[in-house]
Design a protein around this motif. Structure first.
Motif, short mmCIF file in Angstrom:
data_model
loop_
_atom_site.label_atom_id
_atom_site.label_comp_id
_atom_site.label_asym_id
_atom_site.label_seq_id
_atom_site.Cartn_x
_atom_site.Cartn_y
_atom_site.Cartn_z
N ILE A 37 26.14 53.47 9.32
CA ILE A 37 26.13 52.08 8.86
C ILE A 37 24.69 51.57 8.94
O ILE A 37 23.86 52.14 9.66
N PRO A 38 24.37 50.50 8.22
CA PRO A 38 23.01 49.95 8.29
C PRO A 38 22.66 49.48 9.71
O PRO A 38 23.50 48.92 10.41
N TYR A 74 24.90 47.36 12.51
CA TYR A 74 24.50 47.44 13.92
C TYR A 74 23.12 46.82 14.07
O TYR A 74 22.19 47.17 13.35
N VAL A 75 23.00 45.87 14.98
CA VAL A 75 21.71 45.26 15.30
C VAL A 75 21.26 45.88 16.60
O VAL A 75 21.87 45.70 17.66
N SER A 76 20.17 46.64 16.52
CA SER A 76 19.69 47.44 17.64
C SER A 76 18.60 46.70 18.42
O SER A 76 17.64 46.21 17.84
N ILE A 77 18.77 46.66 19.73
CA ILE A 77 17.75 46.08 20.60
C ILE A 77 17.03 47.19 21.35
O ILE A 77 15.84 47.10 21.58
N LYS A 102 26.54 51.59 26.32
CA LYS A 102 27.46 52.66 26.71
C LYS A 102 28.75 52.65 25.91
O LYS A 102 29.36 53.68 25.69
N SER A 103 29.17 51.47 25.47
CA SER A 103 30.42 51.39 24.69
C SER A 103 30.16 51.29 23.18
O SER A 103 31.08 51.05 22.41
N LEU A 104 28.92 51.50 22.78
CA LEU A 104 28.55 51.39 21.37
C LEU A 104 29.37 52.31 20.48
O LEU A 104 29.87 51.90 19.44
N LYS A 105 29.55 53.56 20.90
CA LYS A 105 30.31 54.53 20.09
C LYS A 105 31.71 54.02 19.78
O LYS A 105 32.22 54.20 18.68
N HIS A 106 32.33 53.39 20.75
CA HIS A 106 33.68 52.85 20.57
C HIS A 106 33.68 51.69 19.57
O HIS A 106 34.51 51.64 18.67
N HIS A 107 32.75 50.76 19.74
CA HIS A 107 32.72 49.55 18.92
C HIS A 107 32.18 49.78 17.51
O HIS A 107 32.54 49.07 16.58
N ILE A 108 31.32 50.76 17.35
CA ILE A 108 30.65 50.95 16.07
C ILE A 108 31.60 51.49 15.00
O ILE A 108 31.35 51.33 13.81
N MET A 117 36.18 40.05 6.54
CA MET A 117 34.95 39.56 7.14
C MET A 117 34.19 40.75 7.72
O MET A 117 34.77 41.61 8.37
N LYS A 118 32.88 40.77 7.48
CA LYS A 118 32.05 41.86 7.99
C LYS A 118 31.90 41.74 9.50
O LYS A 118 31.82 40.64 10.06
N LYS A 119 31.86 42.89 10.15
CA LYS A 119 31.69 42.94 11.61
C LYS A 119 30.32 43.51 11.93
O LYS A 119 29.96 44.58 11.45
N ILE A 120 29.56 42.77 12.74
CA ILE A 120 28.22 43.18 13.14
C ILE A 120 28.21 43.37 14.65
O ILE A 120 28.63 42.48 15.39
N ILE A 121 27.73 44.52 15.08
CA ILE A 121 27.64 44.83 16.51
C ILE A 121 26.18 44.69 16.95
O ILE A 121 25.27 45.18 16.29
N VAL A 122 25.99 44.02 18.08
CA VAL A 122 24.66 43.90 18.70
C VAL A 122 24.76 44.58 20.06
O VAL A 122 25.66 44.27 20.84
#
Length: 93
Positions: free
Chosen positions: A65-66, A53-56, A41-47, A1-6
């Protein structure tokens, strides 16, 4: 399953709202994905384990990654186009 980070500044309100909306829209279209809200702040860890990555908020860093426009899911403007791009990424495997 694909993982998407917001990600947003605090990882609470805005990113949770966008992550929930993306999850709902993907479920409606029967497209499986794991969507997770995090603080910037924790983006580097999770990405590291993410497929997208969905950027706000704008980040000074670039990622391998896209990256999708999270503001579209807040405002509704351009939402269908961003959702279509996310679905395409997921379905490409």
């Amino acid at each position: 399953m694909k993982k998407i980070i917001v990600a947003c500044g605090s990882g609470v309100a805005t990113s949770q709202t966008v992550a929930s909306k993306i999850t709902k829209l993907l479920k409606e279209k029967k497209v499986p994905a794991d969507v997770e809200a995090v603080d910037i702040k924790s983006l580097k860890h999770h990405i590291k384990g993410a497929d997208a990555y969905v950027s706000i908020v704008k980040s000074k860093e670039s990622f391998d990654i896209p990256v999708f426009n999270g503001i579209a899911f807040l405002t509704g403007m351009g939402q269908e186009q961003e959702l279509a791009k996310i679905i395409q990424l997921i379905q490409e495997g």
